[in-house]
Design a protein around this motif. Structure first.
Motif, PDB file in Angstrom:
ATOM      1  N   ALA A 129       0.763  -1.247   0.005  1.00  0.00           N
ATOM      2  CA  ALA A 129      -0.044   0.070  -0.096  1.00  0.00           C
ATOM      3  C   ALA A 129       0.889   1.362  -0.078  1.00  0.00           C
ATOM      4  N   GLN A 130       2.086   1.334   0.743  1.00  0.00           N
ATOM      5  CA  GLN A 130       2.836   2.423   0.493  1.00  0.00           C
ATOM      6  C   GLN A 130       3.639   2.659  -0.663  1.00  0.00           C
ATOM      7  N   ALA A 131       3.845   1.443  -1.090  1.00  0.00           N
ATOM      8  CA  ALA A 131       4.437   1.810  -2.522  1.00  0.00           C
ATOM      9  C   ALA A 131       3.654   2.294  -3.698  1.00  0.00           C
ATOM     10  N   ALA A 132       2.244   1.669  -3.482  1.00  0.00           N
ATOM     11  CA  ALA A 132       1.280   2.118  -4.215  1.00  0.00           C
ATOM     12  C   ALA A 132       0.725   3.576  -4.034  1.00  0.00           C
ATOM     13  N   ALA A 133       0.847   4.026  -2.964  1.00  0.00           N
ATOM     14  CA  ALA A 133       0.514   5.559  -2.573  1.00  0.00           C
ATOM     15  C   ALA A 133       1.652   6.284  -3.215  1.00  0.00           C
TER      16      ALA A 133
ATOM     17  N   GLU B   7      -6.553   4.389  -4.364  1.00  0.00           N
ATOM     18  CA  GLU B   7      -7.644   3.577  -4.234  1.00  0.00           C
ATOM     19  C   GLU B   7      -7.183   2.270  -3.889  1.00  0.00           C
ATOM     20  N   ILE B   8      -5.940   1.840  -4.835  1.00  0.00           N
ATOM     21  CA  ILE B   8      -5.486   0.717  -4.646  1.00  0.00           C
ATOM     22  C   ILE B   8      -4.517   0.518  -3.176  1.00  0.00           C
ATOM     23  N   ALA B   9      -3.998   1.779  -2.858  1.00  0.00           N
ATOM     24  CA  ALA B   9      -3.399   1.798  -1.432  1.00  0.00           C
ATOM     25  C   ALA B   9      -4.414   1.601  -0.542  1.00  0.00           C
ATOM     26  N   VAL B  10      -5.531   2.256  -0.444  1.00  0.00           N
ATOM     27  CA  VAL B  10      -6.353   2.157   0.518  1.00  0.00           C
ATOM     28  C   VAL B  10      -7.100   0.587   0.710  1.00  0.00           C
ATOM     29  N   CYS B  11      -7.270  -0.172  -0.708  1.00  0.00           N
ATOM     30  CA  CYS B  11      -7.583  -1.308  -0.594  1.00  0.00           C
ATOM     31  C   CYS B  11      -6.869  -2.307   0.023  1.00  0.00           C
ATOM     32  N   LEU B  12      -5.181  -2.237  -0.469  1.00  0.00           N
ATOM     33  CA  LEU B  12      -4.333  -3.072   0.383  1.00  0.00           C
ATOM     34  C   LEU B  12      -4.030  -2.804   1.940  1.00  0.00           C
TER      35      LEU B  12
ATOM     36  N   ALA C 167       2.382   3.723   6.138  1.00  0.00           N
ATOM     37  CA  ALA C 167       1.475   3.552   4.881  1.00  0.00           C
ATOM     38  C   ALA C 167       0.387   4.530   4.931  1.00  0.00           C
ATOM     39  N   TRP C 168      -0.061   4.816   6.296  1.00  0.00           N
ATOM     40  CA  TRP C 168      -1.282   5.891   6.068  1.00  0.00           C
ATOM     41  C   TRP C 168      -0.700   7.052   5.744  1.00  0.00           C
ATOM     42  N   GLU C 169       0.372   7.503   6.243  1.00  0.00           N
ATOM     43  CA  GLU C 169       1.028   8.709   5.941  1.00  0.00           C
ATOM     44  C   GLU C 169       1.251   8.947   4.440  1.00  0.00           C
ATOM     45  N   SER C 170       1.411   7.938   3.807  1.00  0.00           N
ATOM     46  CA  SER C 170       1.830   7.949   2.175  1.00  0.00           C
ATOM     47  C   SER C 170       0.463   8.100   1.382  1.00  0.00           C
ATOM     48  N   ILE C 171      -0.531   7.533   2.307  1.00  0.00           N
ATOM     49  CA  ILE C 171      -1.739   7.718   1.669  1.00  0.00           C
ATOM     50  C   ILE C 171      -2.350   8.891   1.812  1.00  0.00           C
ATOM     51  N   THR C 172      -2.560   9.548   2.913  1.00  0.00           N
ATOM     52  CA  THR C 172      -2.861  10.942   3.423  1.00  0.00           C
ATOM     53  C   THR C 172      -2.170  12.104   3.046  1.00  0.00           C
ATOM     54  N   GLY C 173      -0.591  11.701   3.174  1.00  0.00           N
ATOM     55  CA  GLY C 173       0.087  12.957   2.642  1.00  0.00           C
ATOM     56  C   GLY C 173       0.643  13.745   4.005  1.00  0.00           C
ATOM     57  N   ALA C 174       0.341  13.207   5.073  1.00  0.00           N
ATOM     58  CA  ALA C 174       0.646  13.610   6.278  1.00  0.00           C
ATOM     59  C   ALA C 174       0.664  12.841   7.394  1.00  0.00           C
ATOM     60  N   PHE C 175       1.741  13.023   8.311  1.00  0.00           N
ATOM     61  CA  PHE C 175       1.648  12.041   9.434  1.00  0.00           C
ATOM     62  C   PHE C 175       0.532  12.550  10.670  1.00  0.00           C
ATOM     63  N   ASP C 176      -0.718  12.200  10.249  1.00  0.00           N
ATOM     64  CA  ASP C 176      -1.768  12.905  11.048  1.00  0.00           C
ATOM     65  C   ASP C 176      -2.021  11.834  12.420  1.00  0.00           C
ATOM     66  N   ILE C 177      -3.205  12.224  13.013  1.00  0.00           N
ATOM     67  CA  ILE C 177      -3.706  11.359  14.189  1.00  0.00           C
ATOM     68  C   ILE C 177      -3.599   9.935  14.156  1.00  0.00           C
ATOM     69  N   ALA C 178      -4.033   9.412  12.984  1.00  0.00           N
ATOM     70  CA  ALA C 178      -4.172   8.018  12.932  1.00  0.00           C
ATOM     71  C   ALA C 178      -2.718   7.390  12.854  1.00  0.00           C
ATOM     72  N   SER C 179      -1.585   8.141  12.032  1.00  0.00           N
ATOM     73  CA  SER C 179      -0.276   7.665  11.959  1.00  0.00           C
ATOM     74  C   SER C 179       0.270   7.747  13.444  1.00  0.00           C
ATOM     75  N   LYS C 180      -0.117   8.709  14.197  1.00  0.00           N
ATOM     76  CA  LYS C 180       0.504   8.979  15.442  1.00  0.00           C
ATOM     77  C   LYS C 180      -0.112   7.693  16.627  1.00  0.00           C
ATOM     78  N   MET C 181      -1.207   7.717  16.210  1.00  0.00           N
ATOM     79  CA  MET C 181      -1.856   6.283  17.053  1.00  0.00           C
ATOM     80  C   MET C 181      -0.964   4.952  16.989  1.00  0.00           C
TER      81      MET C 181
ATOM     82  N   LEU D  65      12.698   4.548  11.482  1.00  0.00           N
ATOM     83  CA  LEU D  65      12.043   5.275  10.211  1.00  0.00           C
ATOM     84  C   LEU D  65      10.495   5.990  10.688  1.00  0.00           C
ATOM     85  N   ALA D  66       9.586   5.376  11.536  1.00  0.00           N
ATOM     86  CA  ALA D  66       8.600   5.887  11.710  1.00  0.00           C
ATOM     87  C   ALA D  66       8.659   7.192  12.711  1.00  0.00           C
ATOM     88  N   SER D  67       9.814   7.103  13.510  1.00  0.00           N
ATOM     89  CA  SER D  67       9.962   7.877  14.498  1.00  0.00           C
ATOM     90  C   SER D  67      10.717   9.258  13.865  1.00  0.00           C
ATOM     91  N   THR D  68      11.366   9.129  12.666  1.00  0.00           N
ATOM     92  CA  THR D  68      11.909  10.296  11.824  1.00  0.00           C
ATOM     93  C   THR D  68      10.674  10.963  11.386  1.00  0.00           C
TER      94      THR D  68
END
Length: 391
Positions: free
Chosen positions: A213-217, A223-228, A274-288, A330-333
């Motif tokens: 999903a991260q590579a697709a985003a 859409e494919i990224a969200v699917c995976l 992966a969620w950051e790649s989909i949304t374009g930001a390290f938002d609340i979901a990525s932080k959780m 990598l996530a911490s960066t």
């Protein structure tokens, strides 16, 4: 007179030994030459056969670790809005160092892939037994995850190119095919119920979907990224609950494989990226998801007795420590870049240093213990017969 005789004797030519090619001599040398010509190929064949019978997909832990390091350092030396001292120092490294790291990771992955292709060709029954094993089947995702990591960190393949697209499909199709097979077994009839086969290595299947999903985003395929991503996360929640409940029969992990417990915090770390790649930001979901992985990492580090038996003797299972630590770093960066402050950057520095030290240490240990890379007591390579399962 005596002097003259001695002089004439000294002038006589010394006798020379002329080799004679007689039938007796040929009969003596021919068996020796023929034995040497047959012993050497026989030993080479025996060595290759021994390697292929002991080799299995679990050795792709090495390529997972190296691929993760390549992606980590590409992120660190890449463009960023973070103006911290650490990121500034890291960006001073020459790009050649990253190219050497990526090339080394590519070489190791190609070598492991060739060995596994030969294993499939000459020992297909052992590969089939590995596929039916509750631990071995999960590592069949590892080669494709490794290729995804190298694809994302490739210094000369842009995400918007045709070659990137073709390679993504080539790596994604086997992952989806394994999903259909393994996830389908979890809720259908037979002896492959999740409650009976669940173990920490089962999370590798989740990681495969999230990395895809991260590579697709990165190509803009939302859409494919969200699917995976949804496919991986739904099964991750079910798997996490199952592992927490520890059903009877699910705790069948050998002591040698205890390092794979680090996969508990690898899955949410990859999910946050992966969620950051989909949304374009390290938002609340990525932080959780990042905080969840950080908690699971702390929980495991506080229980060193869990890994005591697995650390008595070196094995390739030790490489299971490196990939989760690299992904967590990598996530911490990304978290430190989103949340400005001294504490996030200190956390990034500690995790980055830990991941690099562990990877370097494992590389040194592997080079110093090459004879122990293919042990006879490996729980996966010892599979020689097909387990009996009901349809």
């Amino acid at each position: 007179m005596a002097f003259t005789i001695r002089s004439m004797a000294s002038l006589r030519p010394e006798p020379q030994i002329v080799p004679v090619n007689t039938p007796q001599a040929s009969r003596i040398t021919t068996p020796v030459q023929s034995s040497l010509s047959t012993i050497f190929p026989r030993r080479v064949k025996h060595s290759i056969s021994s390697i292929l019978t002991k080799f299995h997909a679990g050795y792709f832990r090495i390529s997972l670790s190296l691929g993760g390091q390549a992606l980590l350092w590409k992120t660190l030396i890449g463009p960023t809005h973070d103006k911290s001292t650490l990121r500034h120092v890291v960006r001073m490294f020459h790009p050649t160092a990253f190219l050497v790291l990526w090339s080394f990771a590519l070489f190791i992955l190609i070598l492991l892939s060739l060995l596994y292709i030969l294993r499939c060709f000459f020992y297909f029954k052992m590969v089939k037994a590995e596929f039916l094993h509750h631990v071995g089947v999960n590592y069949l995702f590892a080669p494709w995850i490794s290729w995804f990591l190298l694809l994302q960190s490739a210094p000369f393949v842009a995400p918007n190119t045709t070659s990137y697209l073709v390679l993504w499909w080539f790596f994604a199709v086997p992952v989806v095919a394994l999903d259909v097979k393994i996830y389908g077994q979890w809720f259908t009839k037979g002896k492959k119920f999740l409650s009976t086969v669940a173990n920490p290595t089962s999370q590798i299947s989740v990681i495969g979907n999230l990395v895809g999903a991260q590579a697709a985003a990165s190509m803009g395929w939302k859409e494919i990224a969200v699917c995976l991503f949804s496919l991986g996360m739904v099964h991750y929640l079910v798997l996490l609950v199952t592992l927490y409940q520890r059903f009877s029969g699910s705790d069948r992990l050998p002591a040698m494989l205890r390092p794979v417990f680090f996969l508990f915090f690898a899955a949410p770390s990859v999910a946050s990226l992966a969620w950051e790649s989909i949304t374009g930001a390290f938002d609340i979901a990525s932080k959780m998801l990042f905080f969840l992985s950080l908690f699971l990492f702390t929980s495991l580090v506080c229980r060193p007795a869990l890994f005591k038996r697995s650390m008595r003797r070196f094995s390739v299972a030790w490489w299971a420590y490196s990939f989760p630590l690299t992904i967590l770093a990598l996530a911490s960066t990304e978290y430190a870049e989103e949340v400005k402050g001294s504490i996030p950057h200190l956390l990034m520095f500690l995790l980055l240093a830990l991941s690099v030290l562990v990877s370097l240490g494992l590389t040194v240990f592997t080079l110093l213990n090459t004879r122990m890379l293919l042990p006879d007591n490996d729980p996966i390579s010892g599979l020689r017969h097909l387990p009996t399962v009901s349809p």
